[in-house]
Design a protein around this motif. Structure first.
Motif, mmCIF file in Angstrom:
data_model
loop_
_atom_site.group_PDB
_atom_site.id
_atom_site.type_symbol
_atom_site.label_atom_id
_atom_site.label_comp_id
_atom_site.label_asym_id
_atom_site.label_seq_id
_atom_site.Cartn_x
_atom_site.Cartn_y
_atom_site.Cartn_z
ATOM 1 N N SER A 1 7.880 -7.109 5.385
ATOM 2 C CA SER A 1 6.788 -6.954 6.346
ATOM 3 C C SER A 1 7.230 -7.237 7.772
ATOM 4 O O SER A 1 6.527 -6.870 8.716
ATOM 5 N N LYS A 2 8.388 -7.876 7.943
ATOM 6 C CA LYS A 2 8.931 -8.090 9.283
ATOM 7 C C LYS A 2 10.430 -8.313 9.197
ATOM 8 O O LYS A 2 10.967 -8.642 8.136
ATOM 9 N N ASN B 1 8.467 0.270 2.866
ATOM 10 C CA ASN B 1 8.195 -1.152 2.998
ATOM 11 C C ASN B 1 6.842 -1.358 3.674
ATOM 12 O O ASN B 1 6.010 -0.449 3.695
ATOM 13 N N GLN B 2 6.610 -2.524 4.248
ATOM 14 C CA GLN B 2 5.323 -2.851 4.866
ATOM 15 C C GLN B 2 5.525 -3.323 6.305
ATOM 16 O O GLN B 2 4.828 -4.219 6.781
ATOM 17 N N PRO C 1 4.975 -3.607 10.005
ATOM 18 C CA PRO C 1 4.002 -3.182 11.030
ATOM 19 C C PRO C 1 4.593 -3.107 12.432
ATOM 20 O O PRO C 1 4.074 -2.409 13.299
ATOM 21 N N ASN D 1 3.608 6.813 8.931
ATOM 22 C CA ASN D 1 3.323 5.508 9.493
ATOM 23 C C ASN D 1 1.945 5.567 10.143
ATOM 24 O O ASN D 1 1.140 6.436 9.805
ATOM 25 N N LYS D 2 1.678 4.679 11.092
ATOM 26 C CA LYS D 2 0.394 4.670 11.790
ATOM 27 C C LYS D 2 0.621 4.686 13.305
ATOM 28 O O LYS D 2 -0.150 4.093 14.060
ATOM 29 N N THR E 1 11.177 -9.725 -0.093
ATOM 30 C CA THR E 1 10.352 -10.022 1.080
ATOM 31 C C THR E 1 11.222 -10.421 2.265
ATOM 32 O O THR E 1 10.713 -10.653 3.363
ATOM 33 N N GLN F 1 7.108 5.760 5.690
ATOM 34 C CA GLN F 1 6.267 5.050 4.719
ATOM 35 C C GLN F 1 6.257 3.542 4.988
ATOM 36 O O GLN F 1 6.508 2.726 4.107
ATOM 37 N N ASN F 2 5.951 3.186 6.234
ATOM 38 C CA ASN F 2 5.700 1.799 6.600
ATOM 39 C C ASN F 2 4.326 1.712 7.258
ATOM 40 O O ASN F 2 3.500 2.608 7.078
ATOM 41 N N GLN F 3 4.089 0.650 8.023
ATOM 42 C CA GLN F 3 2.788 0.449 8.665
ATOM 43 C C GLN F 3 2.932 0.396 10.193
ATOM 44 O O GLN F 3 2.112 -0.210 10.874
ATOM 45 N N SER G 1 9.252 -5.153 -0.212
ATOM 46 C CA SER G 1 8.024 -5.711 0.370
ATOM 47 C C SER G 1 8.311 -6.374 1.712
ATOM 48 O O SER G 1 7.725 -7.397 2.047
#
Length: 323
Positions: A72-73, A93-94, A96, A141-142, A51, A116-118, A70
């Protein structure tokens, strides 16, 4: 005289051990979680459930793999000491968001994997210092939009992957400086072919067709036709894309404006927002369980090294006085 000599040797050995403990451990051979290869100067921390990025990654590392964790930042200075990196893998990973200056020191970087992240957006100038980059992967991604000039400094870029995002348009001139590009993936995005903004992308695809691989695969939203086939008559609207900030419903504004102060209902404040209002912020790096264990063992080792070092110093002083 052998006593002081032996004591001095012991002091040197203990001092070396102390420095090693103080620097912490990243590689498995030193009790860390990552696999390190001294010959290739690569560090592989993939699929470790991390993390946070492990501390004390060797500064001479050229390849760093942090994929399938994992995260996220990222801290804005997460990679600032790793100026020799040529490959950085953060895919799977996650994440954003990305801090604006997080890659600024990676001037030797050749490959950057962020797929493959957010990610929903990119900071302006995020890639400006990566002038040697040849492979950039932003697919899956998004991403809803791209900032103006985000790729302008990437004149050496050969591969750009943006498949499977939420892009409806690109800024005018977005790809004009990508003179070395040989592969681009733009498919599986909801390209809006009814708006005039799409004409830049359509004309660019048409111009590069035959020299840039996979470029024809971009399709209009709904798969009705290829972006390169869009005509000026079809893309006649001057669309304005709203920002992502949710608007306050008109009924609420009207009610609040027409009510007395005593009549205004008390609105609930979410705990997360209240913490932000008070100035509370989550730390950039939350230690993982292996890192906590590494930290505890490191501190215990450091304390033991201090005790033994002190004893060795007293031992040297004692024999010097006798001599």
């Amino acid at each position: 005289m052998m006593g002081p000599v032996l004591a001095a040797c012991l002091l040197i050995i203990l001092s070396t051990a102390w420095i090693s403990q103080a620097n912490g451990a990243t590689c498995k051979k030193d009790g860390g979680v990552c696999t390190c290869n001294d010959n290739t100067k690569s560090v592989d921390c993939s699929s470790k459930g991390l993390t946070a990025i492990p501390s004390n990654i060797p500064v001479e590392t050229t390849e760093l793999r942090l994929n399938f964790n994992s995260l996220s930042k990222l801290s804005p200075t997460a990679f600032h000491s790793l100026t020799s990196l040529t490959l950085l893998s953060l895919d799977g990973n996650q994440l954003p968001t990305l801090p604006k200056d997080v890659f600024d020191q990676l001037v030797e970087l050749d490959e950057l994997y962020l797929y493959q992240n957010q990610l929903t957006s990119l900071p302006s100038g995020i890639f400006d210092k990566l002038t040697k980059l040849t492979d950039l992967r932003l697919n899956t991604n998004k991403l809803q939009s791209l900032p103006e000039g985000v790729f302008d400094k990437l004149t050496q870029l050969k591969t750009l992957q943006m498949t499977s995002n939420q892009l409806r348009r690109v800024p005018e001139g977005a790809f004009d400086y990508l003179s070395s590009l040989s592969l681009v993936t733009l498919n599986d995005n909801p390209w809006d072919c009814s708006c005039r903004d799409i004409l830049y992308l359509s004309n660019w695809i048409r111009e590069k067709k035959g020299t840039v691989s996979n470029i024809e695969a971009a399709e209009c939203d709904g798969g009705t036709k290829a972006v390169l086939d869009v005509t000026e008559e079809e893309a006649a609207e001057d669309c304005v894309y709203p920002n992502t900030t949710p608007a306050i419903p008109t009924t609420i504004i009207t009610t609040l404006a027409s009510s007395n102060d005593d009549d205004i209902p008390e609105l609930p404040v979410q705990q997360e927002n209240f913490q932000k209002f008070l100035g509370y912020q989550e730390p950039d790096h939350l230690p993982t369980q292996p890192q906590c264990l590494m930290s505890i063992s490191g501190y215990l080792g450091l304390m033991m090294s201090l005790v033994l070092t002190s004893a060795a110093i007293l031992y040297v002083i004692h024999f010097l006085k006798k001599a």
